[in-house]
Design a protein around this motif. Structure first.
Motif, PDB file in Angstrom:
ATOM      1  N   PHE A   1       0.834  -1.201   0.000  1.00 48.08           N
ATOM      2  CA  PHE A   1       0.000   0.000   0.000  1.00 48.08           C
ATOM      3  C   PHE A   1       0.864   1.244   0.000  1.00 48.08           C
ATOM      4  CE2 PHE A   1      -2.250   3.412   2.105  1.00 48.08           C
ATOM      5  CZ  PHE A   1      -3.431   3.449   1.394  1.00 48.08           C
ATOM      6  N   ASP A   2       0.470   2.232  -0.778  1.00 49.74           N
ATOM      7  CA  ASP A   2       1.176   3.498  -0.817  1.00 49.74           C
ATOM      8  C   ASP A   2       0.164   4.609  -1.046  1.00 49.74           C
ATOM      9  OD1 ASP A   2       3.375   5.146  -0.686  1.00 49.74           O
ATOM     10  OD2 ASP A   2       3.964   4.849  -2.765  1.00 49.74           O
ATOM     11  N   PHE A   3       0.379   5.737  -0.416  1.00 53.81           N
ATOM     12  CA  PHE A   3      -0.512   6.877  -0.603  1.00 53.81           C
ATOM     13  C   PHE A   3      -0.255   7.531  -1.956  1.00 53.81           C
ATOM     14  CE2 PHE A   3      -0.391   6.536   4.031  1.00 53.81           C
ATOM     15  CZ  PHE A   3      -1.737   6.604   4.324  1.00 53.81           C
ATOM     16  N   PHE A   4      -1.289   8.144  -2.492  1.00 49.39           N
ATOM     17  CA  PHE A   4      -1.196   8.838  -3.765  1.00 49.39           C
ATOM     18  C   PHE A   4      -0.866  10.299  -3.544  1.00 49.39           C
ATOM     19  CE2 PHE A   4      -3.689   5.218  -5.058  1.00 49.39           C
ATOM     20  CZ  PHE A   4      -3.241   4.962  -6.335  1.00 49.39           C
ATOM     21  N   THR A   5      -0.057  10.849  -4.426  1.00 48.19           N
ATOM     22  CA  THR A   5       0.088  12.293  -4.551  1.00 48.19           C
ATOM     23  C   THR A   5      -0.865  12.690  -5.672  1.00 48.19           C
ATOM     24  OG1 THR A   5       1.816  12.151  -6.239  1.00 48.19           O
ATOM     25  CG2 THR A   5       2.539  12.202  -3.908  1.00 48.19           C
TER      26      THR A   5
END
Length: 140
Positions: A2-6
């Motif tokens: 999981f990774d946050f979006f810019t």
């Protein structure tokens, strides 16, 4: 993983996400049609063979739709409304977890909202100080 979006990253994959959403909406329409067909068949007291044929088609269509939804959700994206074509991308605004908000028909992600807010609480990304300036370059 999981990774946050810019905002920039979300906009870079938006064509792919848009295509997936359209596929899900088409699959959803197929599910709704099969549900109606099954309800009508039950009302008409059809035989078991036809009932199970329709029911199996419905089950397969539902499974396909949920598999497509799962693909999007694994990316950190959630469908907020099928009817309105609303999608939110998991993001961070400084240390706060927020959603980047996009609606089918919009050309770019230009809005965000807090986790406890919805579409009505959308705020423009372009307001100075809302996100890291490097993430907003593609909005100018």
């Amino acid at each position: 993983m999981f990774d946050f979006f810019t905002p920039a990253r979300a906009n870079s994959i938006l064509p792919q996400v848009r295509s997936k959403l359209v596929g899900i909406l088409n699959q959803r329409e197929k599910v709704l049609e099969l549900q109606s067909e099954l309800s009508l068949a039950i009302e008409e007291n059809i035989g078991h063979e036809k009932f199970f044929r329709i029911k199996n088609q419905l089950n397969k269509s539902i499974t396909e739709m949920y598999q497509q939804i799962e693909e999007i959700e694994k990316m950190g994206i959630i469908i907020k409304s099928f009817e309105e074509g609303l999608i939110d991308f998991a993001a961070k605004r400084f240390d706060e977890e927020v959603w980047l908000c996009w609606k089918l028909g919009e050309d770019k992600i230009r809005f965000w909202h807090r986790k406890d807010e919805g579409f009505i609480g959308r705020k423009p990304l372009s307001i100075k100080g809302t996100f890291d300036e490097d993430d907003l370059e593609d909005l100018r």
